[in-house]
Each structure stands twice: as structure tokens, then as C-alpha cells.
Scaffold this active site. Structure first.
Site, mmCIF file in Angstrom:
data_model
loop_
_atom_site.group_PDB
_atom_site.id
_atom_site.type_symbol
_atom_site.label_atom_id
_atom_site.label_comp_id
_atom_site.label_asym_id
_atom_site.label_seq_id
_atom_site.Cartn_x
_atom_site.Cartn_y
_atom_site.Cartn_z
ATOM 1 N N THR A 58 -48.681 -87.736 -5.012
ATOM 2 C CA THR A 58 -48.862 -87.731 -3.567
ATOM 3 C C THR A 58 -47.886 -87.807 -2.737
ATOM 4 O OG1 THR A 58 -49.231 -90.332 -3.329
ATOM 5 C CG2 THR A 58 -51.458 -89.039 -4.332
ATOM 6 N N CYS A 59 -48.202 -88.081 -0.980
ATOM 7 C CA CYS A 59 -47.046 -88.303 -0.672
ATOM 8 C C CYS A 59 -46.458 -90.278 -0.436
ATOM 9 C CB CYS A 59 -47.536 -88.332 0.835
ATOM 10 S SG CYS A 59 -48.987 -88.759 1.183
ATOM 11 N N HIS A 108 -52.820 -101.324 -13.564
ATOM 12 C CA HIS A 108 -52.636 -100.385 -12.178
ATOM 13 C C HIS A 108 -53.589 -99.046 -11.433
ATOM 14 C CE1 HIS A 108 -48.724 -99.157 -10.124
ATOM 15 N NE2 HIS A 108 -49.063 -97.754 -10.595
ATOM 16 N N GLU A 123 -57.270 -97.981 1.620
ATOM 17 C CA GLU A 123 -56.977 -96.830 2.621
ATOM 18 C C GLU A 123 -57.694 -95.844 1.586
ATOM 19 O OE1 GLU A 123 -55.398 -93.670 1.648
ATOM 20 O OE2 GLU A 123 -54.045 -94.511 -0.006
ATOM 21 N N PRO A 124 -59.124 -95.503 2.304
ATOM 22 C CA PRO A 124 -59.827 -94.202 0.978
ATOM 23 C C PRO A 124 -59.287 -92.966 0.781
ATOM 24 C CG PRO A 124 -60.322 -94.326 3.192
ATOM 25 C CD PRO A 124 -59.284 -94.402 3.399
ATOM 26 N N GLN A 129 -57.661 -88.468 -4.359
ATOM 27 C CA GLN A 129 -56.321 -88.231 -4.805
ATOM 28 C C GLN A 129 -56.337 -88.453 -6.829
ATOM 29 O OE1 GLN A 129 -53.779 -90.228 -2.038
ATOM 30 N NE2 GLN A 129 -53.689 -88.541 -1.021
ATOM 31 N N GLU A 201 -49.865 -84.754 19.390
ATOM 32 C CA GLU A 201 -50.410 -85.360 18.208
ATOM 33 C C GLU A 201 -51.241 -86.327 17.975
ATOM 34 O OE1 GLU A 201 -47.007 -87.482 15.744
ATOM 35 O OE2 GLU A 201 -49.100 -87.932 14.433
ATOM 36 N N MET A 202 -51.415 -87.339 19.158
ATOM 37 C CA MET A 202 -52.487 -87.946 19.056
ATOM 38 C C MET A 202 -53.775 -87.674 19.603
ATOM 39 S SD MET A 202 -51.376 -91.548 18.786
ATOM 40 C CE MET A 202 -51.775 -92.546 19.529
ATOM 41 N N ALA A 203 -54.169 -86.671 20.686
ATOM 42 C CA ALA A 203 -54.898 -86.115 21.073
ATOM 43 C C ALA A 203 -55.925 -84.924 19.963
ATOM 44 C CB ALA A 203 -54.599 -84.829 21.964
#
Lengths: 442, 273
Positions: A58-59, A108, A123-124, A129, A201-203
Site C-alpha cells: 500500500t502507500c 504484526h 483507519e479502516p 487492503q 481538493e477540499m471541495a
């Protein structure tokens, strides 16, 4: 000899890096696509001799879980593999991969699935992932009975953490906090209409979160119409209308939620406009979210009855509160992880025990058979079935208690493992017998 | 059977106390898994209460509403029932910690002072008079629950406006839902009070007992008007927020004050003595 089982229980490894050990540029460069995951699994199965392998990329992390790899230094192998697939030599950069051996590798993975190892605690997305990693491994032929069971257990652990604790509760970003506030004021957002002021981006993030919460009617008021249209096209099935900033007083009365995030140096929404809108909407509640710095909405609007105005400071307070609450849940989640690790290891040990128990019984049955053959001539033909039955019965009775005790050894942790080792030692049962048997049973 | 009455009267506050404790625990435990305990405890308490009033009804030969303590007990039960109905309808359990302490307090007073079977049987009263009393008690209880939701609404409204995101903020249902709970309870109370008034007027006219100019009658009508105004404002005029809540709270305050005023300053033909 006494290390046979111990070695058997240590053939699971996790090697990788994450946001705690590596900077973003390295993590970004190592994110693998489906084809690259397939190549990595193929190399692990072929060149490293792993029986099963899974890649979680993942990132925020790239981790490889391998079972039964026959290389002396798996981190070094993974390092070479990453250089080969992604063209990045971590060793040359002085970067080290972490490595966990089971049960620590199991722990782990479970912590990762619960979000304890995430950049944003609890975070879900990580759950999805982990599921994707299993799907990719299955597609690439990397998964097997143990890894499938392991990932199932990890997902169960994550589910328990989310239902039995508050690790996943509360907003963890300003936009999510804004949507939570909207739900807190207005209840169900299904029939609500949102006005987004700005097209940045926020919008964009606001529209996504609001759509997730059920809002299906949007108006975007923006200076840059082209960008607003592009944003509208991302809204999928929602009804989206694009208007200019000057049209705000006209569309405001129809909106229940206003999210403003422009780069305007002055107010975009003034108190008289809000007052007028409230009159038209018969004082129905109106939620104003100001995500801009400097602020877009005149703070005087907050004094109007049934107008709820919240800026970034207020939202940050909600986010901080949520994170604090999540941190308080960590000990509870760790307990769940402990329970699930114990449960998984018990199952894993029982898997290792089965061949030993089979070999133990075969050992006695073989001796009984040999002795019977040696003395067969001393029995009349009509007595031979009775002699065979008698021998079998004696062996069964002698082995009943030891077999039961051996089958339960997996539940007794290290004591159980020592018991198994003692049996192997006393009766000369080699591990290879068990391993073959183990493969056959699968 | 008669000896059971004081025993159940003693058990009732204990049962409600347990329900209050369970609801308080669920309220305090954010994300807790044991929040089914409160509803179970409350249902047990309500069943015990119904049994208690039934036993008394059988022994006394009429609805046990002869004294002010009987009235309190029936009000407590009605409040619990109204609360359970709203809880089941809205699926929200965190408000129980605020409603049920009142039920407990009411019942403890009733159990302490009114735990005996009425020694002298009250003369037989027609079924529809009993129904008048019952609907009035249920209506007042619904108004009481509505008032509690109204106060919770105002507290939450104030917190959100002031950007105070406290524990209370996190545990309360959405503001809109609290407003609905307030108005639904008020609407239910209004319907029951309407029925009580109709039955009461019918009883006065048939029996010739009392008069429609009795202060309790016109004060009740005044209370009815305030609640009708509140419910109408919500449903027809689109009132939302504090205004509708203030009107319904004004109705409940008037109701309480009118009852005190009737007992202290007026001679009413049907006040509890």
C-alpha cells in the site's frame, strides 16, 4: 531433536517496511501493482522455496509474508527482489527492512489489520487492503491453507477490534469531521442538499464524504467553472448543478449543508445573505462549514438561530478528540490481538501435531504387525483373526491416553511442544515423516 | 395477595434503580457492547410495575389512582412505557440515562408513602371515567418525557453552537432526532389529553358532578392549547430548533404550575387529596 517442533513453528516470516521505518519517497517507489505482486510471489515460491507467500503493498507499507522459505536470509532476498522488481536498492541507501518471525509475524499482521500500525490510528482502509492482498495472492498462486487461515484470522481480529472497541470511531480528518457534524445536527443526510463553494481538493473530498453519507443533491458554486464541471463529473450518480459565486444568495435557501473552501481573501458568504436565506427556508437548520483560510463565511452568521457555523479550528478540535479516544482504545485492541494470535498459533501447532500423532501411532502399529508376523506360525489358521484382533485391541488401549494427550498438546503452549519433542525423542520419530504426512493431509 | 403489595412496592424502586444504573453505564461506556442490559432491566421493572398495579386494582376493585401517590406511581409507569416506545421507534438508548432517573425518583416517593391497599373501597366508577384518568396520566407522562427531550435538545443545541464537542455531544442522538423525539412525545401526550378531556367533559355532563368552569378544567384546556400550538408549529409551520422546544417546555411548565396552583389556591372538584 528437541528443536524439531520449535523449528517447525518458526517457518513463517514477515519482511517489509512502513511509514515508521521509511520516508514517503521510498514507500511510494515500492508500491507494487498486480503484475509486480505476481512476480514477487513467483520468485518467493520458486527461488526462495516458500510454500506460501503474500504481498501487502500500500502507500504506507510494503510487506512480504512467506511460509517455509528456504533461504538463510529472507530480508536480503526481499531486498534483492525489490531491486529487481522496483529498481530500488534499499541496501545501497543504508535502509534496512524489518523482519518478524512467527508468532511475532502473526501479531504484526493482526496489528496492521486492526489499524494499530497505520499512520492514522484505526483507519479502516487497511482492512480492504488486507483482503486485496489475499485475493492477489490467490490469483498468483501464493496463498495456501495457512496463509488463507492467517488472513481470515487477521480480518476477524480487525472486525472484533472495530465492534468491541472504539478504535474505528470518530472523524479523523477535517472533511470527515464536517460530515459527522452535519449528521449530528441534521440526522440522516439522505434527503439533504449540499452547496459546495469552491472547486479545489477540499471541495472534492467533501463531495466524496457527503456522498458516502447519503447526500445525493449538490450545487457547486465556483469561480472556475471548468474545474467545477470536472468536479461535478466525479460525483457519479449524484445530481450536481454548477453555478457561479454570484448565484450563492439564490441557491443558499435550498441548501441544508454549505461547505466553503475557496482561496478568496475576503468573505464569500456574508451574514445578510444567510439571514435572508434563513427567512426563506423558514428557519430550518443550516450547517455552514468553513474549510478556508482565510475564512470564507462571515462569523456573524453564527449568531443567527438555527445556523451552525464551524471553521477549521472547530473541526480540528473534533479530530483531536477522536484521535485521543482512539489512542485510549489501543490497550483493548492489543488484548484482542493477543487472543487472536494465541488462537491462531494453537491452530497452527495442532497442524504440526497431526503428523507426529500419526507417526506415533504408526510406530506402534508397525511393531505390533511385525511381532504378529514373526509369531504367526505358532497359531492355528482359525486362531489367527483372534490373535490379530487381540493385538490391535492391546495397541489401541495402550495408545488411547497418550494419543489424547498428544492431541491436546497444541493447547498447552510450550509444555505441549516439549511433550511432543519428548515423544519424538523417545520413539525416534523423525520430522520428515510428519512433514510428508502433513503435505498429504492437505 | 394483600401481603405482596408492600413487598412489590419496595422492589419497584430497586428495579428502576437497576435500570437507571444499566442505562447510565451504557451512556458512560462509549462504544460499549453491553447496552442491551438497560432495556432488559427496564422491561423487567415495567412488567413488575404492571403486576403491582394489577394486584392493587384487583384488591381495590378499581384503578389504583385514589391518592396522589397512586397518581405518581402510574405516572412513573407511563413515563417508562412512553420512553420504551420512543426508544424502540428511534433505536436510541443513550437518552434513557436522563429520562429514567425521574421515573425512579417518582416511584421511590410513591413506594415510600403509598404502598398500602386503600383501606376503604372507593365507590364503583364507570369504565369511561377510569379511562379518563388513565389517558390523562398517560398524556401527562408523555408531556414529561417530551420536556426531558426538550431540555436535552437545548443543551445539545447550545453545545454545537458554541463549538463545545463534549462527551454529552458525542453521546446524544442528532439534534434533529432529539427535536423529533420531543415533538412526538408532545404529540402523543396531546392526543391522550384530548381523549381525557372529552371523557372528562362527558363524565361531568352525565354525572352532574363538578362543573366545566372548574379551574383545573380551564387550566388543562390552556395547557392543551399550548401543546397544540407547539405541535402545529412543528408540522404545519415548519418550526425547527429552539422555538418549537420553548413552546413545548412552556406547555409543560404551565401544566406543573397549574397543578400546584389548583391544589394551593383554588377549590377544584377533582384534585387528588
Amino acid at each position: 531433536m528437541s528443536s524439531n517442533i520449535a523449528e517447525a513453528s518458526l517457518d513463517f516470516l514477515c519482511v517489509g517496511l512502513n511509514h515508521e521505518t521509511s520516508p514517503l519517497e521510498i514507500r511510494d517507489a515500492l508500491v507494487m501493482n498486480e503484475a509486480e505482486v505476481g512476480r514477487a510471489i513467483e520468485a518467493l515460491r520458486g527461488r526462495a522455496g516458500a510454500e506460501e507467500a503474500i504481498v501487502l503493498s500500500t502507500c504506507n507499507r510494503t510487506e512480504i509474508y512467506a511460509r517455509g522459505a528456504r533461504v538463510s536470509d529472507l530480508p536480503l532476498f526481499v531486498n534483492d527482489l525489490l531491486r529487481e522488481i522496483k529498481g530500488m536498492d534499499l541496501g545501497a541507501r543504508g535502509h534496512r527492512l524489518y523482519a518478524y518471525r512467527d508468532p511475532e509475524s502473526v501479531r504484526h499482521l493482526f496489528r496492521v489489520a486492526c489499524g494499530l500500525n497505520s499512520q492514522v490510528l484505526g483507519e479502516p482502509q487497511i482492512v480492504g487492503q488486507v483482503k486485496d492482498a489475499l485475493t492477489l495472492a490467490a490469483r498468483s498462486g501464493g496463498s495456501g491453507p495457512v496463509t488463507e487461515r492467517l488472513l481470515d484470522a487477521a480480518l476477524r481480529c480487525a472486525k472484533r477490534a472495530r465492534t468491541e472497541t472504539s478504535i474505528g470511531r470518530g472523524p479523523i480528518s477535517s472533511v470527515y469531521a464536517a460530515v459527522s457534524l452535519a449528521s449530528k445536527v441534521l440526522g440522516s443526510l439522505g434527503q439533504r442538499r449540499a452547496l459546495l463553494v469552491g472547486s479545489g481538493e477540499m471541495a472534492g473530498r467533501s463531495i466524496c464524504h457527503l456522498m458516502d453519507s447519503g447526500v445525493s443533491q449538490f450545487t457547486i458554486a465556483a469561480r472556475n467553472r471548468e474545474r467545477a464541471e470536472a468536479l461535478a463529473s466525479r460525483a457519479g450518480s449524484a445530481v450536481v448543478r454548477v453555478v457561479s459565486l454570484e448565484a450563492i444568495p439564490v441557491v443558499l435557501p435550498g441548501a441544508d449543508i454549505v461547505v466553503s473552501a475557496t482561496a478568496s481573501p475576503g468573505f464569500v458568504l456574508h451574514e445578510p445573505a444567510v439571514r435572508g436565506a434563513m427567512k426563506i427556508r423558514k428557519n430550518r437548520p443550516l450547517l455552514l462549514i468553513d474549510l478556508a483560510v482565510p475564512r470564507d463565511i462571515d462569523p456573524a452568521a453564527a449568531r443567527l438561530p438555527n445556523v451552525f457555523l464551524h471553521d477549521l479550528d472547530a473541526l480540528a478540535a473534533i479530530v483531536a478528540q477522536s484521535l485521543e479516544q482512539r489512542r485510549a482504545e489501543v490497550p483493548g485492541v492489543e488484548l484482542i490481538v493477543d487472543e487472536e494470535v494465541t488462537r491462531f498459533m494453537r491452530w497452527y501447532r495442532s497442524l504440526m501435531l497431526k503428523p507426529t500423532v500419526t507417526a506415533f501411532r504408526s510406530h506402534f502399529e508397525r511393531i505390533a504387525q511385525e511381532e504378529l508376523e514373526r509369531h504367526r506360525a505358532r497359531f492355528r489358521p482359525e486362531d489367527q483373526p483372534a490373535a490379530e484382533s487381540l493385538t490391535r485391541s492391546i495397541v489401541q488401549k495402550l495408545l488411547h491416553r497418550p494419543t489424547t494427550r498428544l492431541n491436546r498438546a497444541g493447547e498447552d503452549g510450550n509444555t505441549g511442544i516439549r511433550r511432543i519433542d519428548a515423544v519424538r525423542d523417545l520413539f525416534g520419530i523423525e520430522r520428515e515423516e510428519g512433514t510428508d504426512e502433513d503435505r498429504d493431509t492437505r | 395477595m394483600r401481603s405482596l403489595v408492600p413487598l412489590i412496592a419496595t422492589l419497584l424502586p430497586v428495579a428502576y434503580a437497576l435500570a437507571v444504573a444499566a442505562y447510565a453505564r451504557a451512556y458512560a461506556r462509549e462504544g460499549g457492547v453491553s447496552d442491551h442490559l438497560g432495556p432488559v432491566a427496564l422491561r423487567v421493572a415495567v412488567l413488575l410495575h404492571v403486576f403491582y398495579l394489577s394486584v392493587r386494582g384487583v384488591l381495590e376493585g378499581h384503578l389504583p389512582l385514589a391518592s396522589v401517590y397512586d397518581f405518581l406511581s402510574a405516572t412513573g409507569l407511563s413515563m417508562a412505557v412512553v420512553y420504551l416506545y420512543i426508544e424502540a421507534r428511534e433505536g436510541i438508548r443513550t437518552t434513557g440515562a436522563f429520562v429514567l432517573p425521574f421515573v425512579f425518583a417518582i416511584q421511590i416517593v410513591s413506594s415510600a408513602y403509598g404502598n398500602q391497599v386503600t383501606p376503604e373501597p372507593v365507590p364503583l366508577r364507570p369504565f369511561w371515567f377510569e379511562l379518563h384518568t388513565l389517558t390523562a396520566v398517560l398524556g401527562y407522562s408523555a408531556f414529561a418525557v417530551s420536556a426531558i427531550y426538550g431540555v436535552l435538545f437545548l443543551l445539545l443545541y447550545r453545545d454545537i453552537k458554541a463549538n463545545r464537542f463534549s462527551f454529552f455531544f458525542r453521546r446524544m442522538p442528532p439534534l434533529e432526532v432529539l427535536g423529533q423525539m420531543n415533538i412526538r412525545a408532545a404529540g402523543g401526550g396531546l392526543a391522550l389529553l384530548t381523549l381525557a378531556i372529552i371523557l372528562g367533559v362527558g363524565w361531568v355532563q352525565r354525572s352532574g358532578t363538578g362543573t366545566l368552569t372548574d379551574p383545573k378544567v380551564w387550566l388543562t384546556l390552556f395547557v392543551w392549547c399550548i401543546f397544540a400550538f407547539s405541535v402545529l408549529g412543528y408540522h404545519r409551520l415548519g418550526w425547527r430548533g429552539p422555538r418549537a422546544i420553548y413552546v413545548s417546555l412552556a406547555g409543560f411548565t404551565t401544566l406543573l404550575l397549574s397543578r400546584v396552583a389548583v391544589d394551593l389556591f383554588f377549590h377544584s372538584f377533582h384534585s387528588f387529596r
